[in-house]
Design a protein around this motif. Structure first.
Motif, PDB file in Angstrom:
ATOM      1  N   LYS A 134      -0.041  -9.973   4.957  1.00  6.45           N
ATOM      2  CA  LYS A 134       1.255  -9.389   5.356  1.00  6.45           C
ATOM      3  C   LYS A 134       1.853  -8.572   4.221  1.00  6.45           C
ATOM      4  CE  LYS A 134       2.417 -12.881   8.774  1.00  6.45           C
ATOM      5  NZ  LYS A 134       3.361 -13.921   9.186  1.00  6.45           N
ATOM      6  N   LEU A 135       1.652  -9.030   3.011  1.00  4.12           N
ATOM      7  CA  LEU A 135       2.117  -8.302   1.837  1.00  4.12           C
ATOM      8  C   LEU A 135       1.211  -7.096   1.563  1.00  4.12           C
ATOM      9  CD1 LEU A 135       4.039  -8.134  -0.580  1.00  4.12           C
ATOM     10  CD2 LEU A 135       2.516  -9.707  -1.787  1.00  4.12           C
ATOM     11  N   MET A 136      -0.090  -7.296   1.665  1.00  7.42           N
ATOM     12  CA  MET A 136      -1.060  -6.239   1.370  1.00  7.42           C
ATOM     13  C   MET A 136      -0.872  -5.016   2.272  1.00  7.42           C
ATOM     14  SD  MET A 136      -3.562  -5.095  -0.424  1.00  7.42           S
ATOM     15  CE  MET A 136      -4.280  -6.467  -1.280  1.00  7.42           C
ATOM     16  N   VAL A 137      -0.648  -5.229   3.560  1.00 11.56           N
ATOM     17  CA  VAL A 137      -0.499  -4.092   4.474  1.00 11.56           C
ATOM     18  C   VAL A 137       0.762  -3.298   4.129  1.00 11.56           C
ATOM     19  CG1 VAL A 137       0.748  -5.245   6.369  1.00 11.56           C
ATOM     20  CG2 VAL A 137      -0.790  -3.360   6.871  1.00 11.56           C
ATOM     21  N   ARG A 138       1.815  -3.986   3.704  1.00 12.87           N
ATOM     22  CA  ARG A 138       3.052  -3.289   3.338  1.00 12.87           C
ATOM     23  C   ARG A 138       2.906  -2.535   2.018  1.00 12.87           C
ATOM     24  NH1 ARG A 138       4.285  -7.268   6.739  1.00 12.87           N
ATOM     25  NH2 ARG A 138       6.159  -7.119   8.008  1.00 12.87           N
ATOM     26  N   VAL A 139       2.232  -3.149   1.045  1.00 14.16           N
ATOM     27  CA  VAL A 139       2.005  -2.476  -0.238  1.00 14.16           C
ATOM     28  C   VAL A 139       1.120  -1.249  -0.032  1.00 14.16           C
ATOM     29  CG1 VAL A 139       0.906  -2.734  -2.500  1.00 14.16           C
ATOM     30  CG2 VAL A 139       2.402  -4.534  -1.633  1.00 14.16           C
ATOM     31  N   SER A 140       0.088  -1.385   0.792  1.00 13.73           N
ATOM     32  CA  SER A 140      -0.802  -0.248   1.072  1.00 13.73           C
ATOM     33  C   SER A 140      -0.035   0.892   1.726  1.00 13.73           C
ATOM     34  CB  SER A 140      -1.952  -0.681   1.984  1.00 13.73           C
ATOM     35  OG  SER A 140      -2.721  -1.670   1.364  1.00 13.73           O
ATOM     36  N   PHE A 141       0.801   0.549   2.713  1.00 16.38           N
ATOM     37  CA  PHE A 141       1.612   1.550   3.389  1.00 16.38           C
ATOM     38  C   PHE A 141       2.559   2.220   2.407  1.00 16.38           C
ATOM     39  CE2 PHE A 141       5.443   2.868   5.655  1.00 16.38           C
ATOM     40  CZ  PHE A 141       4.915   3.633   6.684  1.00 16.38           C
ATOM     41  N   ALA A 142       3.200   1.411   1.550  1.00 14.32           N
ATOM     42  CA  ALA A 142       4.145   1.951   0.572  1.00 14.32           C
ATOM     43  C   ALA A 142       3.451   2.900  -0.399  1.00 14.32           C
ATOM     44  CB  ALA A 142       4.825   0.818  -0.189  1.00 14.32           C
ATOM     45  N   ALA A 143       2.228   2.566  -0.804  1.00 10.73           N
ATOM     46  CA  ALA A 143       1.487   3.432  -1.725  1.00 10.73           C
ATOM     47  C   ALA A 143       1.207   4.787  -1.083  1.00 10.73           C
ATOM     48  CB  ALA A 143       0.186   2.761  -2.156  1.00 10.73           C
ATOM     49  N   VAL A 144       0.749   4.769   0.160  1.00 10.97           N
ATOM     50  CA  VAL A 144       0.468   6.031   0.858  1.00 10.97           C
ATOM     51  C   VAL A 144       1.770   6.792   1.096  1.00 10.97           C
ATOM     52  CG1 VAL A 144      -0.480   7.075   2.958  1.00 10.97           C
ATOM     53  CG2 VAL A 144      -1.635   5.109   1.925  1.00 10.97           C
ATOM     54  N   LEU A 145       2.803   6.096   1.542  1.00 13.04           N
ATOM     55  CA  LEU A 145       4.091   6.732   1.800  1.00 13.04           C
ATOM     56  C   LEU A 145       4.628   7.415   0.546  1.00 13.04           C
ATOM     57  CD1 LEU A 145       6.567   7.177   3.694  1.00 13.04           C
ATOM     58  CD2 LEU A 145       7.445   4.997   2.841  1.00 13.04           C
ATOM     59  N   LEU A 166      -3.099   8.262   8.514  1.00 13.79           N
ATOM     60  CA  LEU A 166      -1.786   7.805   8.061  1.00 13.79           C
ATOM     61  C   LEU A 166      -1.148   8.848   7.145  1.00 13.79           C
ATOM     62  CD1 LEU A 166       0.430   5.659   7.913  1.00 13.79           C
ATOM     63  CD2 LEU A 166      -0.864   4.562   6.060  1.00 13.79           C
ATOM     64  N   GLN A 167      -1.936   9.402   6.222  1.00 10.70           N
ATOM     65  CA  GLN A 167      -1.423  10.452   5.341  1.00 10.70           C
ATOM     66  C   GLN A 167      -0.916  11.634   6.165  1.00 10.70           C
ATOM     67  OE1 GLN A 167      -5.079  10.730   2.978  1.00 10.70           O
ATOM     68  NE2 GLN A 167      -3.830  10.488   1.144  1.00 10.70           N
ATOM     69  N   SER A 168      -1.687  12.032   7.139  1.00  9.44           N
ATOM     70  CA  SER A 168      -1.319  13.165   7.981  1.00  9.44           C
ATOM     71  C   SER A 168      -0.034  12.859   8.762  1.00  9.44           C
ATOM     72  CB  SER A 168      -2.464  13.487   8.937  1.00  9.44           C
ATOM     73  OG  SER A 168      -2.107  14.529   9.790  1.00  9.44           O
ATOM     74  N   PHE A 169       0.028  11.666   9.344  1.00 13.86           N
ATOM     75  CA  PHE A 169       1.209  11.257  10.102  1.00 13.86           C
ATOM     76  C   PHE A 169       2.456  11.278   9.224  1.00 13.86           C
ATOM     77  CE2 PHE A 169       4.190   7.884  11.165  1.00 13.86           C
ATOM     78  CZ  PHE A 169       4.521   8.205  12.472  1.00 13.86           C
ATOM     79  N   LEU A 170       2.366  10.682   8.050  1.00 15.05           N
ATOM     80  CA  LEU A 170       3.518  10.628   7.149  1.00 15.05           C
ATOM     81  C   LEU A 170       3.922  12.021   6.674  1.00 15.05           C
ATOM     82  CD1 LEU A 170       2.588   7.449   5.086  1.00 15.05           C
ATOM     83  CD2 LEU A 170       4.331   7.647   6.883  1.00 15.05           C
ATOM     84  N   SER A 171       2.946  12.854   6.416  1.00 15.47           N
ATOM     85  CA  SER A 171       3.226  14.229   5.993  1.00 15.47           C
ATOM     86  C   SER A 171       3.933  15.000   7.110  1.00 15.47           C
ATOM     87  CB  SER A 171       1.923  14.917   5.594  1.00 15.47           C
ATOM     88  OG  SER A 171       2.187  16.226   5.177  1.00 15.47           O
TER      89      SER A 171
END
Length: 193
Positions: free
Chosen positions: A145-156, A87-92
């Motif tokens: 549903k909230l956790m997956v979005r918060v996790s994504f937001a943190a990595v993003l 995910l980090q690589s994809f976002l980068s």
């Protein structure tokens, strides 16, 4: 039409939504503005086609690769580590396109119709929430549903604003990536026994 979309994507990456003009996009595509407007009614329509469509495809491809690789790692923690690293690589790799969305949403919110319109991002969140829900025994302390979005937001946020958040000399690239991974995994484990 493909040439116009590619030119628009480049122009939006370079100048952002506000700075890009249909005249500059037309010049870059080697067409007239009249030709551009035959295919796209507005700069906003062109933005959606140039930015949302490819980003949607990137998320779809990423989701498909995650499904294909799901059984390649033995432990749940190692699978999560691999997933967050990808995910980090994809976002980068797509940070310029994502930044174009952030800027457009900030300065011209009517043009993006909300990032939530990226179908595969919604599918990504739904799949992540379903995976988290499947691992929880009993009542979840944090809604998946909230956790997956918060996790994504943190990595993003850590990827998109790395230079702001992690000043030079604070830690090496590997240490930063590991800290992000551990933070997200520990957060996800809030619903574990």
């Amino acid at each position: 039409m493909g040439r116009i979309v590619r030119a628009a994507e480049e122009e939006f990456k370079i100048a952002g939504y506000s700075g890009a003009t249909t005249a500059a996009i037309a010049r870059r595509a080697d067409v007239t503005e009249a030709q551009l407007f035959r295919y796209f009614a507005s700069k906003a329509d062109l933005f959606r086609e140039a930015i949302f469509t490819p980003l949607n495809q990137h998320f779809t491809d990423f989701l498909a690769s995650q499904l294909a690789d799901a059984d390649n790692v033995v432990s749940q923690r190692e699978r999560a580590r691999q997933y967050i690293t990808e995910l980090q690589s994809f976002l980068s790799d797509h940070s310029q396109m994502l930044m174009s969305l952030v800027v457009a949403q900030t300065y011209a919110p009517d043009t993006t119709q909300g990032v939530g319109s990226i179908d595969s991002l919604r599918a990504y969140f739904d799949r992540g929430a379903a995976t988290m829900s499947g691992r929880i025994q009993g009542e979840a302390r944090v809604n998946p549903k909230l956790m997956v979005r918060v996790s994504f937001a943190a990595v993003l946020a850590c990827v998109m604003f790395k230079d702001w958040i992690f000043p030079s000399g604070l830690a090496g690239e590997g240490e930063i990536n590991d800290a992000i991974i551990d933070f997200v995994i520990d957060g996800i484990n809030a619903n574990s026994d």
